[in-house]
Design an enzyme around this catalytic site. Structure first.
Site, PDB file in Angstrom:
ATOM      1  N   GLU A  50       0.614   6.859  -0.410  1.00 59.19           N
ATOM      2  CA  GLU A  50       0.772   6.300   0.936  1.00 59.19           C
ATOM      3  C   GLU A  50       1.953   5.335   1.039  1.00 59.19           C
ATOM      4  O   GLU A  50       2.590   5.236   2.086  1.00 59.19           O
ATOM      5  CB  GLU A  50      -0.521   5.591   1.367  1.00 59.19           C
ATOM      6  CG  GLU A  50      -1.682   6.513   1.630  1.00 59.19           C
ATOM      7  CD  GLU A  50      -2.545   6.791   0.421  1.00 59.19           C
ATOM      8  OE1 GLU A  50      -3.585   7.458   0.555  1.00 59.19           O
ATOM      9  OE2 GLU A  50      -2.162   6.334  -0.683  1.00 59.19           O
ATOM     10  N   PHE A 112     -18.131   2.535   3.219  1.00 57.86           N
ATOM     11  CA  PHE A 112     -17.254   3.178   2.244  1.00 57.86           C
ATOM     12  C   PHE A 112     -15.842   3.290   2.798  1.00 57.86           C
ATOM     13  O   PHE A 112     -15.630   3.750   3.917  1.00 57.86           O
ATOM     14  CB  PHE A 112     -17.804   4.568   1.913  1.00 57.86           C
ATOM     15  CG  PHE A 112     -16.941   5.364   0.965  1.00 57.86           C
ATOM     16  CD1 PHE A 112     -16.782   4.964  -0.353  1.00 57.86           C
ATOM     17  CD2 PHE A 112     -16.276   6.506   1.399  1.00 57.86           C
ATOM     18  CE1 PHE A 112     -15.978   5.683  -1.219  1.00 57.86           C
ATOM     19  CE2 PHE A 112     -15.480   7.235   0.543  1.00 57.86           C
ATOM     20  CZ  PHE A 112     -15.337   6.825  -0.773  1.00 57.86           C
ATOM     21  N   GLN A 113     -14.895   2.849   2.019  1.00 55.23           N
ATOM     22  CA  GLN A 113     -13.473   2.867   2.367  1.00 55.23           C
ATOM     23  C   GLN A 113     -13.190   2.110   3.669  1.00 55.23           C
ATOM     24  O   GLN A 113     -12.355   2.510   4.473  1.00 55.23           O
ATOM     25  CB  GLN A 113     -12.939   4.301   2.445  1.00 55.23           C
ATOM     26  CG  GLN A 113     -12.861   4.964   1.070  1.00 55.23           C
ATOM     27  CD  GLN A 113     -12.040   6.232   1.032  1.00 55.23           C
ATOM     28  OE1 GLN A 113     -11.919   6.932   2.033  1.00 55.23           O
ATOM     29  NE2 GLN A 113     -11.487   6.548  -0.123  1.00 55.23           N
ATOM     30  N   LYS A 162     -13.082   6.532  13.245  1.00 58.56           N
ATOM     31  CA  LYS A 162     -13.367   7.969  13.228  1.00 58.56           C
ATOM     32  C   LYS A 162     -14.066   8.424  14.502  1.00 58.56           C
ATOM     33  O   LYS A 162     -13.761   9.501  15.031  1.00 58.56           O
ATOM     34  CB  LYS A 162     -14.243   8.299  12.003  1.00 58.56           C
ATOM     35  CG  LYS A 162     -14.393   9.783  11.713  1.00 58.56           C
ATOM     36  CD  LYS A 162     -15.113  10.016  10.407  1.00 58.56           C
ATOM     37  CE  LYS A 162     -15.251  11.511  10.098  1.00 58.56           C
ATOM     38  NZ  LYS A 162     -13.954  12.154   9.819  1.00 58.56           N
ATOM     39  N   MET A 477      18.201  -6.827 -13.544  1.00 59.70           N
ATOM     40  CA  MET A 477      18.477  -8.077 -12.853  1.00 59.70           C
ATOM     41  C   MET A 477      17.660  -9.227 -13.432  1.00 59.70           C
ATOM     42  O   MET A 477      18.153 -10.358 -13.565  1.00 59.70           O
ATOM     43  CB  MET A 477      18.200  -7.935 -11.352  1.00 59.70           C
ATOM     44  CG  MET A 477      18.662  -9.134 -10.538  1.00 59.70           C
ATOM     45  SD  MET A 477      20.457  -9.417 -10.632  1.00 59.70           S
ATOM     46  CE  MET A 477      21.037  -8.303  -9.360  1.00 59.70           C
TER      47      MET A 477
END
Length: 563
Positions: A50, A112-113, A162, A477
């Site tokens: 993602e 959940f999630q 949802k 760096m």
């Protein structure tokens, strides 16, 4: 006819002109993915992480000037976008990030999630919203794109439960959009433009400073015309590279911590600094108390909160950079039509020209492959006609110093946040935006591994993105800072244990090349860049090469370390 929320989202995206959607499916967002095959006008690009989706949408936006869009699920899918969102926020990139969310009745129940992605991203989005009513969905999408692209651009997040995706309502598309609480000032104040023109007419040692806002507002033509007409030397921030042709004599190079000798000295000796679309961050100014000590400062920016935030200015100009520069030029052409700008600035141009000649960007050649030489070779091979994306680190600064950017939107780099892992997925997004353009990533061996999985995205979509790895087997760096400022205590910067990038590329189905000898560099680069396939080019550069000049933290711009 009533439509589902999922249908409304996709129809709204099409009406906003979205052609490419970067995403990764999951449970909370499946209703949109179920609807997606019925909308072939929307090309969905399945990324492999993602974070890669947001960076790809970001690169698409930077390269095209359009709003980038991406689609992810709830919970970890949403939290994986945060680094990409913050990257876009720091660099003022227009994005709309759509996240799935658990059903509204489960919000707050530790489902959940479930995460509060609106709360998590509040500090790194221009706006974000949780949609709870399907009837407001089309207006919310409309406003998201309006907010992302208008004023000072930035990322907007829309969180979609949802059940809202499954609910039905009549689709109504608002033809016009307006928000009483949001009215960015695009048209600059005429009096402030006159003050700017008057300051230019009085100045004998002026400098133009171009920031990323010049590129975002498509003001490069106006900036270039003003500089040429008034014979004013130009410098730029990292984000402003390409706003003025780096091949022109008026160009001084980049300003700041790793800026050129001429640019930094010009700023500290100027009697007028006209800054357009930059926010005077610490990497640009060095020690604030010593920044442009002899200059009156004009600051042009569409975001009024950026003006006087870091540097006190004499003439604030709130407005769109293109309109502001255009207005200043018109006033100069009318009120100061008889001015001999070339004669007025002749001595000053001679002086900055001497600085450019005395200490140009340079490096010591010793038979080993120098990373600066690789960047110069890329410019030679492409003729500057390429989009260059970078990761973050030494290679990023060498690219800024040694690749002569002549056009806007040809450098894609994470400036404000300095995000390792940005360059490769951003290049993928840019290649979708500009399918006929050569897109090259200049990467470090450390940064590349942050999102290396996106090679699968490039291969699956047959994208000819080329990744040139300046491989010094270090976090370069950080190692340089350890050498210069931490008594050579090289703690956790050795990257000797790394994959064989050639074999890794081949394992993904891409092409892999390795360059270990100086004499092989040009022929192998030419061959690799000509292939139609995605490719990794692993260049084994000198391990302990440093980026110079460097202005130590807390020092003034004229206190550069040159070797």
């Amino acid at each position: 006819m009533e439509c589902t929320g999922a249908w409304i989202v996709l129809e709204s995206l099409k009406r906003e002109g979205v052609e490419v959607l970067f995403g990764y499916p999951g449970g909370a967002i499946l209703d949109i993915y179920d609807e997606l095959p019925k909308h072939p006008e929307l090309r969905h690009v399945l990324v492999r992480h993602e974070q890669g989706a947001v960076h790809a949408a970001d690169g698409y936006a930077r390269a095209s000037g359009k709003v980038g869009a991406c689609l992810v699920t709830s919970g970890p899918g949403a939290t994986n976008t945060v680094t990409g969102i913050a990257t876009a926020y720091c660099d003022s990139i227009p994005l709309v990030v759509i996240t799935g969310q658990v059903p509204t009745q489960l919000i707050g129940n530790d489902a959940f999630q479930e995460v509060d992605i609106v709360g998590i991203t509040r500090s790194c989005t221009k706006h974000n919203i949780l949609v709870k009513d399907v009837r407001k969905l089309s207006m919310t999408i409309r406003r998201a794109f309006y907010l992302a692209r208008s004023g000072r651009p930035g990322p907007v997040l829309v969180d979609l439960p949802k059940d809202v995706m499954q609910a039905k309502t009549e689709f109504i598309w608002p033809d016009e959009i307006g928000m009483r609480s949001y009215n960015p000032t695009c048209k600059p104040n005429l009096n402030q433009l006159r003050r700017t023109a008057e300051a230019l007419a009085r100045a004998r040692r002026p400098v133009l400073l171009a920031g990323g806002g010049v590129i975002m507002s498509n003001a490069a033509t106006e900036l270039t015309s003003l500089a040429r007409k008034l014979r004013i030397p130009v410098t730029g921030t990292l984000m402003g590279l390409g706003a003025f042709p780096a091949t022109e004599p008026l160009w001084l190079g980049m300003i700041g911590m790793h800026g050129s000798y001429a640019a930094n000295l010009a700023i500290n000796n100027a009697d007028l600094l006209v800054c357009a679309g930059a926010r005077f961050d610490d990497r640009v100014t060095g020690r604030l108390s010593a920044f442009a000590p002899k200059a009156r400062i004009v600051h042009i920016d569409i975001d009024p909160t950026s003006i006087r935030k870091n540097v006190e200015v004499d003439v604030p100009v709130v407005g769109d950079c293109r309109l502001s520069l255009q207005g200043v030029m018109e006033i100069c052409d009318t009120r100061f039509a008889g001015e001999d700008w070339a004669d007025k600035h002749a001595d000053w141009l001679d002086e900055v020209g001497e600085w450019k000649e005395s200490k140009p960007p340079a490096y010591q050649k010793n038979g080993n492959i120098k990373p600066q030489h690789v960047v110069e070779a890329l410019f030679e091979i492409t003729g500057g006609d390429a989009v260059i994306a970078t990761e973050v680190g030494q290679h990023q600064m060498w690219t800024a110093q040694f690749y002569a950017f002549t056009k806007p939107r040809t450098l894609l780099t994470s400036g404000g946040l300095g995000t390792m892992g940005f360059g490769f997925p951003a290049a993928i997004g840019a290649q979708f935006a500009l399918p006929d353009k050569k897109v090259i990533v200049v990467a470090g061996d450390g940064s590349l591994q942050m999102n290396i999985q996106e090679l699968a995205t490039a291969v699956a979509n047959r994208l000819p993105v080329k990744v040139v790895i300046l491989n010094n087997r270090h976090l370069g760096m950080v190692r340089q800072w350890q050498e210069l400022f931490y008594n050579g205590n090289y703690s956790s910067t050795n990257m000797e244990a790394q994959p064989d990038f050639v074999k890794l590329a081949e394992a993904y189905g891409a092409e892999g090349y390795r360059i270990e000898k100086q004499e092989d560099m040009l022929p192998v680069l030419k061959k690799a860049l000509a292939t139609p396939s995605p490719a990794f080019i692993d260049v084994m550069v000198e391990r302990e090469e440093n980026v110079y000049p460097i202005v130590p933290a807390g020092a003034a711009l004229d206190e550069m370390l040159l070797v």
